[in-house]
Design an enzyme around this catalytic site. Structure first.
Site, PDB file in Angstrom:
ATOM      1  N   CYS A  57      34.920   3.794 -25.049  1.00 16.01           N
ATOM      2  CA  CYS A  57      34.167   4.003 -23.802  1.00 16.01           C
ATOM      3  C   CYS A  57      35.054   4.811 -22.870  1.00 16.01           C
ATOM      4  O   CYS A  57      36.087   4.344 -22.409  1.00 16.01           O
ATOM      5  CB  CYS A  57      33.761   2.668 -23.176  1.00 16.01           C
ATOM      6  SG  CYS A  57      35.086   1.477 -22.957  1.00 16.01           S
ATOM      7  N   GLU A 116      43.678  -0.808 -24.937  1.00 25.28           N
ATOM      8  CA  GLU A 116      44.127   0.065 -23.840  1.00 25.28           C
ATOM      9  C   GLU A 116      45.630  -0.028 -23.617  1.00 25.28           C
ATOM     10  O   GLU A 116      46.170   0.552 -22.671  1.00 25.28           O
ATOM     11  CB  GLU A 116      43.380  -0.300 -22.549  1.00 25.28           C
ATOM     12  CG  GLU A 116      43.442  -1.778 -22.207  1.00 25.28           C
ATOM     13  CD  GLU A 116      42.435  -2.189 -21.150  1.00 25.28           C
ATOM     14  OE1 GLU A 116      42.026  -1.334 -20.349  1.00 25.28           O
ATOM     15  OE2 GLU A 116      42.062  -3.373 -21.138  1.00 25.28           O
ATOM     16  N   HIS A 135       0.830  -1.205   0.000  1.00 26.46           N
ATOM     17  CA  HIS A 135       0.000   0.000   0.000  1.00 26.46           C
ATOM     18  C   HIS A 135       0.860   1.249   0.000  1.00 26.46           C
ATOM     19  O   HIS A 135       0.620   2.192  -0.786  1.00 26.46           O
ATOM     20  CB  HIS A 135      -0.925   0.009   1.227  1.00 26.46           C
ATOM     21  CG  HIS A 135      -1.707   1.277   1.363  1.00 26.46           C
ATOM     22  ND1 HIS A 135      -1.247   2.340   2.107  1.00 26.46           N
ATOM     23  CD2 HIS A 135      -2.881   1.674   0.815  1.00 26.46           C
ATOM     24  CE1 HIS A 135      -2.123   3.333   2.028  1.00 26.46           C
ATOM     25  NE2 HIS A 135      -3.121   2.944   1.260  1.00 26.46           N
ATOM     26  N   ARG A 167      32.377  -6.640 -20.196  1.00 26.01           N
ATOM     27  CA  ARG A 167      33.810  -6.829 -19.968  1.00 26.01           C
ATOM     28  C   ARG A 167      34.014  -7.874 -18.883  1.00 26.01           C
ATOM     29  O   ARG A 167      33.457  -7.749 -17.791  1.00 26.01           O
ATOM     30  CB  ARG A 167      34.457  -5.500 -19.563  1.00 26.01           C
ATOM     31  CG  ARG A 167      35.972  -5.579 -19.418  1.00 26.01           C
ATOM     32  CD  ARG A 167      36.562  -4.204 -19.134  1.00 26.01           C
ATOM     33  NE  ARG A 167      36.201  -3.715 -17.820  1.00 26.01           N
ATOM     34  CZ  ARG A 167      36.443  -2.473 -17.390  1.00 26.01           C
ATOM     35  NH1 ARG A 167      37.006  -1.597 -18.204  1.00 26.01           N
ATOM     36  NH2 ARG A 167      36.095  -2.099 -16.177  1.00 26.01           N
ATOM     37  N   ASN A 208      41.241   5.782 -20.810  1.00 22.39           N
ATOM     38  CA  ASN A 208      41.999   6.072 -19.596  1.00 22.39           C
ATOM     39  C   ASN A 208      43.316   5.300 -19.562  1.00 22.39           C
ATOM     40  O   ASN A 208      44.399   5.864 -19.378  1.00 22.39           O
ATOM     41  CB  ASN A 208      41.172   5.735 -18.353  1.00 22.39           C
ATOM     42  CG  ASN A 208      40.146   6.805 -18.043  1.00 22.39           C
ATOM     43  OD1 ASN A 208      40.232   7.918 -18.531  1.00 22.39           O
ATOM     44  ND2 ASN A 208      39.163   6.456 -17.233  1.00 22.39           N
ATOM     45  N   ASP A 209      43.222   3.967 -19.723  1.00 22.32           N
ATOM     46  CA  ASP A 209      44.438   3.161 -19.665  1.00 22.32           C
ATOM     47  C   ASP A 209      45.339   3.428 -20.869  1.00 22.32           C
ATOM     48  O   ASP A 209      46.566   3.407 -20.753  1.00 22.32           O
ATOM     49  CB  ASP A 209      44.092   1.674 -19.583  1.00 22.32           C
ATOM     50  CG  ASP A 209      43.900   1.218 -18.146  1.00 22.32           C
ATOM     51  OD1 ASP A 209      44.200   1.995 -17.231  1.00 22.32           O
ATOM     52  OD2 ASP A 209      43.428   0.078 -17.934  1.00 22.32           O
TER      53      ASP A 209
END
Length: 800
Positions: A751, A680, A420, A578, A703-704
């Site tokens: 990404c 990467e 409820h 991944r 990034n890497d």
């Protein structure tokens, strides 16, 4: 009774277009019996009194004038809501049945008893108003239901109480808020053979996700005993979610969520004056799932069938007979909250600078709000509620609606997403957290808190006033792009929040988020549990894996279901998962992990990614990851899942990983399986053609790649100014691998955060010919617009 009109209608003789005659609830029951029985959906037989019978009851007892006068006094402020409701209910309860109506009810009851084998049959007596279960007004819980009613006298008494419940305080208040004329609303009573769910189980299901409106799942709540505990929110039920588009294949089991609720009590039959009573559940009942997988799938298929027949999302109640094992649908009504929301416009909330977490439960809605606690534990004390406060209580029922309307947010100890408190909070547009277990013990009157439903399926109460950032998203006019714009997702609980984004898939689904948050145990600690020397870890693992004869199944099931939610959110578009990419220090932080991980001085470029998957140190753990992916694709049906291998240093290493995957039932190209590699490491660029011969695509991890191209530790504060994804060397690497991938016929995407932060970087990627970019969901709109602008500019330059 008007001449020639019977005060009784058997369910099988009515249809859904007869709401004015038998109310929304009874019309729906008749519709399902007539139209859906042939499709295997079971509805307990019964009959309804008509709206005309209700009006005759009022006329025969001269009640229309007195009721109208009482309501006029309420409107004029001469009487309170409580005084008005009590007076009208008393008038109805003191009145007598017209003889013809009473005779028709008792005769129909006798025939129902005969149909069921003779003897006095126990029945459910349900109110069904003629202004109920409409597309714009649910009237959920506004009128009464009475269970385990047996005998003619008890039945007539329950029917009379149903009539009176048309004028409960909450029903009067609701009609006032919705603008319904009290005297134009009539009430039908449904009399239905009881399903012995007191010996079995019962619950509620929705044909959409109740919080996000995601329309491809069935949500099922289940508890032991009669279903009122689920509806009223007096227990925390089991919760199951099933992906509808894959239900048509009987070989698949697309159950994407199974959560075991505490189910601390159940409602059963009672002897004496009270027909039902609450009793504690056993330890075994609390630990067990209420429904088997086959029962979950049966209910989900029924829900999808009912939804298809009605042509709109549905709210359905079901019950399982503990004696026969049969499952029945006992109610079905249109869902009214999500169905009325705009698909194009949405708000997102982000919590920053928050205090410590105080309580957690199921999140209702997706908003976040700050305010002051008003703690009310008993219904008798609702008069002291402070308008605009955050209502904290054990549970709510329809009597609480008047103050729920005045609350900023709601937090309850008990209840699930179909309780409820949850239903009314959604209808009122309030954030709520239900089923916290102990919020009334942890929070105190006058305390400043933040209620957050903006972080996924779980809601949190934080101490103090956090900063809440609010952003409006409009996806109605987003341009089309040749370059795919995908989203990065990690948290399965939050995946459905973004289903309305026109994303081209999930470009990065991080397996390690599911492992660290939902599983928490190092996979090798499950494979080699008996070898563990850490006794505390062994005890924790034993507790978490209770009920799993094979402890490794805990890892496989949790991982497959977590990833399934991500895969479902964009199905049938691709979801690139991944494989685990923890570093050794992060793996060691999992339960039981310390004994299976080497100590490294530089884990960032150490024993991570592909090198682990064929190593004797982790090969058995990787096998569990492969089992989960195989289940996700082959048993659950999510063939849209693409596997991605991170930190793969050489083509020779790629060969080893692909061989191990094939040993574990994941062979590239088999059953449509695609395998990508993260780009990467500079070697991924230098040897791109060799990698393209082994993989179906690349995903650039900017990034890497930046870190290893520039020789800059991305986590070093001292070198932060040198870490630049737009450095000329990094962009050369990216442009080179895009060109090589396209020449080899491989797909390639990126990404990373750079396209979100800088439209110029997005333009660079488009000019370089990238196939896709994948960004955080809250950046999607801006990146989509930037990509479209870059494509337009490129087209203009090409034409000129």
């Amino acid at each position: 009774m008007s001449q020639g009109l019977s005060p009784i209608a058997w369910f099988e003789t009515v249809s859904r277009d007869e709401i004015a005659r038998v109310g929304g609830k009874n019309a729906s029951l008749g519709e399902m019996m007539r139209a859906l029985a042939a499709k295997g959906i079971r509805v307990p037989e019964g009959f309804a009194t008509t709206a005309e019978a209700y009006r005759d009851y009022l006329d025969a007892n001269g009640l229309v004038g007195p009721i109208t006068a009482r309501l006029a006094d309420l409107d004029a402020g001469k009487a309170t809501l409580s005084e008005t409701g009590h007076a009208i209910r008393s008038l109805i309860l003191r009145s007598d049945w017209p003889k013809e109506t009473a005779r028709a009810i008792t005769q129909a009851y006798g025939l129902l008893c005969e149909r069921s084998g003779g003897g006095e049959l126990d029945v459910a007596v349900r109110s069904s108003a003629t202004a109920e279960d409409l597309p714009d007004a649910s009237f959920a819980g506004q009128q009464e239901t009475f269970l385990n009613i047996r005998g003619e006298a008890a039945l007539l008494g329950a029917c009379r109480r149903c009539y009176a419940s048309l004028f409960t305080d909450r029903a009067i208040s609701y009609r006032q808020a919705k603008g319904f004329d009290h005297m134009k609303v009539a009430l039908s009573v449904g009399v239905q053979r009881m399903v012995r769910s007191d010996l079995g189980s019962a619950g509620v299901m929705f044909t959409i996700d109740t919080e996000t409106g995601f329309d491809k799942v069935v949500l099922i709540d289940a508890a032991w005993g009669l279903g009122e505990t689920v509806v009223q929110g007096s227990v925390v039920p089991d919760e199951y979610q099933v992906f509808k588009p894959l239900l048509g294949d009987p070989a698949l089991s697309p159950i994407i969520e199974k959560s075991c609720g505490e189910k601390a009590q159940k409602l059963i039959y009672a002897a004496g004056d009270a027909p039902t009573r609450l009793v504690p559940t056993s330890k075994a009942e609390r630990a067990a799932f209420v429904l088997s997988d086959s029962e979950i799938l049966t209910l989900a298929r029924w829900a999808a069938t009912i939804e298809a027949h009605y042509g709109c999302p549905m709210d359905i109640e079901w019950a399982k007979d503990g004696g026969t094992g049969e499952i029945f649908v006992v109610q079905a009504r249109p869902e009214t909250v999500q169905a009325g929301r705009s698909a194009a416009h949405a708000k997102t909330y982000r919590i920053t600078r928050k205090g410590r977490r105080l309580a957690a439960g199921s999140a209702i809605g997706d908003a976040a709000i700050t305010g002051r606690v008003c703690l009310i534990e008993r219904a008798e004390d609702i008069g002291r509620f402070v308008d605009g406060a955050i209502l904290v209580t054990s549970t709510t029922d329809p009597d609480w609606v008047p103050i729920m309307r005045k609350a900023a947010a709601i937090v309850t100890d008990r209840g699930g997403r179909t309780s409820h408190a949850a239903i009314i909070s959604r209808e009122l547009g309030l954030p709520a957290i239900v089923g916290t277990g102990n919020a009334t013990e942890l929070l105190h009157e006058g305390q400043d808190v933040t209620v957050s439903c903006a972080e996924g399926a779980e809601g949190f109460v934080y101490d103090g006033i956090a900063e809440v950032e609010e952003e409006a998203l409009d996806v109605s006019a987003l341009p089309q792009t040749r370059t795919q714009v995908m989203v990065n997702l990690a948290n399965p609980a939050a995946a459905f929040r973004w289903w309305r984004l026109p994303a081209d898939g999930v470009g990065l689904a991080r397996m390690e988020f599911v492992v660290s948050n939902a599983i928490r145990i190092h996979p090798m600690a499950l494979v080699r549990y008996e070898e563990l020397r850490d006794e505390e870890a062994k005890r924790t693992i034993a507790t978490l894996t209770e009920g799993y004869p094979d402890r490794t199944e805990y890892f496989v099931e949790k991982l497959a279901r977590g990833l399934a939610r991500l895969a479902a959110s964009v199905h049938p578009k691709p979801v690139i998962v991944r494989m685990s990419d923890f570093k050794t220090n992060e793996y060691a932080g999992l339960i039981g992990g310390a004994g299976f991980e080497p100590r490294e001085d530089n884990p960032m470029i150490g024993f991570r990614g592909a090198s682990r998957y064929y190593s004797p140190l982790y090969r058995e753990g990787f096998a569990l990851e492969c089992r989960a992916i195989r289940r996700l694709r082959n048993e659950m049906g999510f063939r849209n899942v693409v596997v991605m291998i991170p930190f793969c240093r050489s083509p020779a290493e790629a060969d080893k990983v692909l061989a191990v995957m094939a040993e574990n039932g994941l062979k590239r190209g088999e059953d449509g399986l695609e395998v990508y590699v993260m780009c990467e490491i500079p070697s991924n660029v230098i040897l791109a053609r060799d990698f393209a011969a082994r993989f179906d695509g690349f995903s650039i991890g900017s990034n890497d790649l930046t870190q290893l191209t520039l020789g800059v530790d991305r986590d070093s504060a001292e070198l932060a100014s040198l870490f630049d994804e737009e450095d000329a060397a990094v962009k050369w690497m990216i442009a080179r691998v895009i060109a090589e991938a396209r020449a080899a016929g491989a797909k390639i995407g990126l990404c990373g955060q750079a396209p979100s932060d800088n439209p110029a970087f997005a333009a660079f990627l488009v000019e370089a010919g990238i196939h896709s970019v994948s960004v955080s969901p809250d950046s999607f709109v801006a990146v989509k617009q930037a990509v479209a602008a870059a494509e337009r500019k490129l087209d203009q330059e090409t034409r000129s």
